[in-house]
Write an enzyme that holds these catalytic residues in place. Structure first.
Site, PDB file in Angstrom:
ATOM      1  N   ARG A 149       0.841  -1.191   0.000  1.00 37.30           N
ATOM      2  CA  ARG A 149       0.000   0.000   0.000  1.00 37.30           C
ATOM      3  C   ARG A 149       0.886   1.255   0.000  1.00 37.30           C
ATOM      4  NH1 ARG A 149      -2.035  -3.612   3.873  1.00 37.30           N
ATOM      5  NH2 ARG A 149      -4.154  -4.380   3.420  1.00 37.30           N
ATOM      6  N   LYS A 173      -1.659  -2.501   7.884  1.00 34.35           N
ATOM      7  CA  LYS A 173      -2.826  -1.940   8.559  1.00 34.35           C
ATOM      8  C   LYS A 173      -3.073  -2.673   9.869  1.00 34.35           C
ATOM      9  CE  LYS A 173      -6.488  -1.179   6.042  1.00 34.35           C
ATOM     10  NZ  LYS A 173      -7.573  -1.414   5.070  1.00 34.35           N
ATOM     11  N   HIS A 246      -3.012   2.793  -5.821  1.00 33.03           N
ATOM     12  CA  HIS A 246      -3.633   1.517  -5.473  1.00 33.03           C
ATOM     13  C   HIS A 246      -3.845   0.644  -6.712  1.00 33.03           C
ATOM     14  CE1 HIS A 246      -4.881  -0.206  -1.694  1.00 33.03           C
ATOM     15  NE2 HIS A 246      -5.919  -0.773  -2.270  1.00 33.03           N
ATOM     16  N   ARG A 249      -1.196  -1.805  -7.009  1.00 37.25           N
ATOM     17  CA  ARG A 249      -1.438  -2.945  -6.107  1.00 37.25           C
ATOM     18  C   ARG A 249      -2.431  -3.921  -6.746  1.00 37.25           C
ATOM     19  NH1 ARG A 249      -1.392  -4.496  -0.572  1.00 37.25           N
ATOM     20  NH2 ARG A 249      -3.422  -5.009   0.325  1.00 37.25           N
ATOM     21  N   HIS A 272      -3.808  -9.259   3.403  1.00 36.30           N
ATOM     22  CA  HIS A 272      -5.243  -9.307   3.651  1.00 36.30           C
ATOM     23  C   HIS A 272      -5.550 -10.251   4.806  1.00 36.30           C
ATOM     24  CE1 HIS A 272      -6.461  -7.963  -0.667  1.00 36.30           C
ATOM     25  NE2 HIS A 272      -6.255  -6.941   0.136  1.00 36.30           N
ATOM     26  N   TYR A 281      -9.704 -10.101  -6.855  1.00 38.20           N
ATOM     27  CA  TYR A 281      -8.656  -9.991  -7.872  1.00 38.20           C
ATOM     28  C   TYR A 281      -8.628 -11.191  -8.821  1.00 38.20           C
ATOM     29  CZ  TYR A 281      -6.825  -6.286  -4.909  1.00 38.20           C
ATOM     30  OH  TYR A 281      -6.681  -5.140  -4.173  1.00 38.20           O
TER      31      TYR A 281
END
Length: 305
Positions: A149, A173, A246, A249, A272, A281
């Protein structure tokens, strides 16, 4: 400050300190809560504990009357559901009127990605004989080559790179940490930037810094700075598609899956928590889809009579 504003500030502080929410998440949460606060004032509801399921339904109707998308409405309701859950846990209210509210499921949009030819143009336009060009090339290689990110890239430090085994240490995150590999192109771009470009940029600053990516004055590059750099690269490459950080990504994940990487591995690389976040994706390019069809279907290449 009235009681509702105090509750909102308390909840926002909880998001920042306890949940380690990003500034963008906090901004959207606060915005959603202020919209709800305006609604309560317009309805003459002075105390948040008095809000009923009927009031919540009226609020939902008011959102749809503004012609907001289902996705936007769902996000606002999700914010308020979390808000009331927090208030209930803290003893400020006795129930959560949003628990009963069921919204139609929203389909997640397929993330946009770049084709290889478009990527090649981005990598060809940086002047790698200059400090800023070397930085831009390294930045681009890291974003696409690792799928991290923007905030993760911005916060990379010198000690996070292990050239011996080709990995970076990423602070993700929610304080989740992971190791992500990088390839030879990223390695070359990084080494060139660190040995040459970064050293020259650092000379413009009076203070030393451990952050890898620097601005033109030798200071720590911001998220906004990264977006500005990418916009300039896209402009120089004369791409007609919109490219935000993004999207690199998204492209990283799409290209891995198209070339046979398994979903679990891509999940780990992206950081994730849920596999469902990675499954968006699993789309493939039209060329890749046609290639698979032509190779696999028994009647794809038959001669016409």
């Amino acid at each position: 400050m009235n009681q509702l504003e105090l509750y909102i500030d308390t909840f926002v502080e909880y998001l920042q300190i306890e949940k380690n929410a990003s500034p963008y998440t906090v901004k959207y949460y606060r915005n959603d809560l202020e919209i709800f606060a305006d609604f309560l004032r317009s309805e003459g509801l002075s105390h948040i504990a008095n809000v009923t399921y009927k009031d919540v339904r009226i609020f939902l109707t008011s959102l749809y009357e503004q012609e907001l998308s289902r996705r936007s409405v769902s996000r606002k309701i999700s914010t308020l559901r979390s808000f009331y859950r927090f208030l209930e846990r803290e003893g400020y209210v006795e129930g959560n009127p949003f628990v009963q509210l069921h919204l139609p499921k929203t389909s997640k949009p397929v993330p946009g990605f770049l084709y290889q030819e478009e990527l090649d143009k981005l990598f060809e336009v940086n002047d790698i004989t200059t400090p800023l060009g070397q930085r831009d090339q390294a930045l681009l290689e890291m974003l696409y080559g690792t799928g991290i990110r923007v905030s993760e890239c911005q916060n990379l430090r010198l000690q996070d790179i292990d050239f011996a085994i080709g990995t970076i240490f990423v602070r993700g995150k929610g304080r989740k940490e992971r190791y992500v590999p990088f390839g030879s192109f990223a390695e070359i771009a990084l080494e060139t930037y660190l040995q040459e470009g970064r050293t020259k940029l650092l000379e413009k600053s009076n203070s030393d810094t451990e952050f890898i990516f620097l601005n033109s004055r030798g200071g720590h590059l911001t998220n906004r700075g990264i977006r500005t750099i990418l916009n300039k690269i896209v402009e120089r490459a004369s791409l007609t598609v919109h490219v935000h950080p993004h999207k690199l990504r998204h492209t990283f994940a799409t290209h891995l899956l198209n070339e046979g990487a398994d979903l679990r591995s891509v999940q780990e690389l992206l950081g994730h928590e849920s596999l469902s976040s990675t499954q968006i994706y699993t789309h493939v390019t039209k060329d890749h889809l046609r290639e698979a069809y032509m190779k696999s279907h028994p009647r794809a290449n038959g001669n016409k009579s």
